[in-house]
Design a protein around this motif. Sequence first.
Motif, PDB file in Angstrom:
ATOM      1  N   UNK A  47       7.064   8.418  -4.424  1.00 16.34           N
ATOM      2  CA  UNK A  47       5.739   8.999  -4.649  1.00 16.34           C
ATOM      3  C   UNK A  47       4.712   7.878  -4.574  1.00 16.34           C
ATOM      4  N   UNK A  48       3.787   7.980  -3.609  1.00 19.42           N
ATOM      5  CA  UNK A  48       2.746   6.968  -3.410  1.00 19.42           C
ATOM      6  C   UNK A  48       1.398   7.588  -3.712  1.00 19.42           C
ATOM      7  N   UNK A  49       0.732   7.067  -4.717  1.00 19.98           N
ATOM      8  CA  UNK A  49      -0.567   7.581  -5.158  1.00 19.98           C
ATOM      9  C   UNK A  49      -1.627   6.529  -4.862  1.00 19.98           C
ATOM     10  N   UNK A  50      -2.594   6.876  -4.008  1.00 20.17           N
ATOM     11  CA  UNK A  50      -3.590   5.902  -3.562  1.00 20.17           C
ATOM     12  C   UNK A  50      -5.002   6.429  -3.781  1.00 20.17           C
ATOM     13  N   UNK A  51      -5.849   5.599  -4.346  1.00 18.92           N
ATOM     14  CA  UNK A  51      -7.240   5.949  -4.570  1.00 18.92           C
ATOM     15  C   UNK A  51      -8.115   5.189  -3.585  1.00 18.92           C
ATOM     16  N   UNK A  52      -8.945   5.931  -2.831  1.00 20.23           N
ATOM     17  CA  UNK A  52      -9.854   5.299  -1.880  1.00 20.23           C
ATOM     18  C   UNK A  52     -11.230   5.048  -2.483  1.00 20.23           C
ATOM     19  N   UNK A  53     -11.421   5.462  -3.730  1.00 15.02           N
ATOM     20  CA  UNK A  53     -12.673   5.250  -4.434  1.00 15.02           C
ATOM     21  C   UNK A  53     -12.418   5.121  -5.917  1.00 15.02           C
ATOM     22  N   UNK A  62       4.663  17.521 -18.721  1.00 10.64           N
ATOM     23  CA  UNK A  62       6.004  17.301 -19.292  1.00 10.64           C
ATOM     24  C   UNK A  62       7.149  17.771 -18.416  1.00 10.64           C
ATOM     25  N   UNK A  63       6.868  18.564 -17.372  1.00  9.71           N
ATOM     26  CA  UNK A  63       7.928  19.067 -16.496  1.00  9.71           C
ATOM     27  C   UNK A  63       8.083  18.230 -15.236  1.00  9.71           C
ATOM     28  N   UNK A  64       7.325  17.165 -15.088  1.00 12.78           N
ATOM     29  CA  UNK A  64       7.407  16.344 -13.882  1.00 12.78           C
ATOM     30  C   UNK A  64       8.773  15.681 -13.750  1.00 12.78           C
ATOM     31  N   UNK A  65       9.210  15.513 -12.507  1.00 10.49           N
ATOM     32  CA  UNK A  65      10.502  14.865 -12.251  1.00 10.49           C
ATOM     33  C   UNK A  65      10.383  14.017 -10.987  1.00 10.49           C
ATOM     34  N   UNK A  66      10.149  12.727 -11.179  1.00 14.95           N
ATOM     35  CA  UNK A  66      10.041  11.797 -10.057  1.00 14.95           C
ATOM     36  C   UNK A  66      11.381  11.076  -9.913  1.00 14.95           C
ATOM     37  N   UNK A  67      12.185  11.528  -8.968  1.00 13.54           N
ATOM     38  CA  UNK A  67      13.515  10.939  -8.783  1.00 13.54           C
ATOM     39  C   UNK A  67      13.398   9.568  -8.129  1.00 13.54           C
ATOM     40  N   UNK A  68      12.497   9.441  -7.166  1.00 12.85           N
ATOM     41  CA  UNK A  68      12.253   8.156  -6.524  1.00 12.85           C
ATOM     42  C   UNK A  68      11.197   7.373  -7.275  1.00 12.85           C
ATOM     43  N   UNK A  69      10.919   6.160  -6.819  1.00 17.70           N
ATOM     44  CA  UNK A  69       9.900   5.337  -7.496  1.00 17.70           C
ATOM     45  C   UNK A  69       8.502   5.909  -7.328  1.00 17.70           C
ATOM     46  N   UNK A  70       7.629   5.582  -8.279  1.00 15.35           N
ATOM     47  CA  UNK A  70       6.230   6.000  -8.241  1.00 15.35           C
ATOM     48  C   UNK A  70       5.362   4.759  -8.087  1.00 15.35           C
ATOM     49  N   UNK A  71       4.581   4.722  -7.010  1.00 18.48           N
ATOM     50  CA  UNK A  71       3.675   3.611  -6.762  1.00 18.48           C
ATOM     51  C   UNK A  71       2.235   4.101  -6.904  1.00 18.48           C
ATOM     52  N   UNK A  72       1.394   3.317  -7.556  1.00 26.90           N
ATOM     53  CA  UNK A  72      -0.004   3.689  -7.747  1.00 26.90           C
ATOM     54  C   UNK A  72      -0.877   2.487  -7.424  1.00 26.90           C
ATOM     55  N   UNK A  73      -1.895   2.700  -6.563  1.00 31.80           N
ATOM     56  CA  UNK A  73      -2.727   1.583  -6.121  1.00 31.80           C
ATOM     57  C   UNK A  73      -4.021   2.126  -5.540  1.00 31.80           C
ATOM     58  N   UNK A  74      -4.888   1.220  -5.125  1.00 31.55           N
ATOM     59  CA  UNK A  74      -6.079   1.593  -4.359  1.00 31.55           C
ATOM     60  C   UNK A  74      -5.860   1.201  -2.907  1.00 31.55           C
ATOM     61  N   UNK A  75      -6.547   1.889  -2.011  1.00 27.63           N
ATOM     62  CA  UNK A  75      -6.401   1.574  -0.589  1.00 27.63           C
ATOM     63  C   UNK A  75      -7.005   0.213  -0.253  1.00 27.63           C
TER      64      UNK A  75
END
Length: 223
Positions: A47-53, A62-75
């Motif tokens: 899961x890649x979460x990117x903010x452009x602003x 509480x029901x979320x299930x991220x089996x793979x890694x979660x990355x969070x960053x800005x563009x």
Amino acid sequence: SGSGATVVDSTPLTLGNTTLGSGGLAATSNGDITQASGTGISSAGTTALNLSGPGGINLSGPANDFVGPVNAATTSGTPISGSVAIADTGALTLGPINTTGNLTTTAGGQLALGATTVGGSLAANSAQGGITQSGGPMIVTGNATIGAGTGTVTLANPANEFGGSVGLSGAGATVVDSTPLTLGNTNLGNGGLNVASNGSITQAPGSTVSSLGETALHPTAPG
């Protein structure tokens, strides 16, 4: 839903119920990334979460299930300007996160933290499986509250920097700080407490430190 999804939004993005396979989720928004109340997000891949602003990220259902890694960053590669909150009903693996706000993470299983820079406070909690780190140090400007449930806390990167107090709970804890270390409220089981700091080891006013196991305190420089 599907094997994977890539979504770009020129405005803040709100996710609804989402179920994805090994292709994972890549989401980019010009503003906050959040989820609708009562929804669950499941992703078997990265899961890649990117903010452009400017904005923050709040995927704390509480029901979320991220089996793979979660990355969070800005563009742009600059720090995220808002706070970040991510929850997982099972184990949670985070990639590098750099935010000027707070970081709140909750996992039902093991919580694996990546290189982490937090301008505000840190709240990291795992119900079981322990809390670990990899990929780089943890740098927290504010107070940190780290709870491992029935597991242990292992934050032993020698470049860690905790600017505020560090409160710990779990079966046991190992913490290394490249600066003086201030302990917050700490409640540990038979695994005890093992801390090393580059300077004094103290506790925050009004705090309590409890350890059923051995307590080992190692200042690595005069303090």
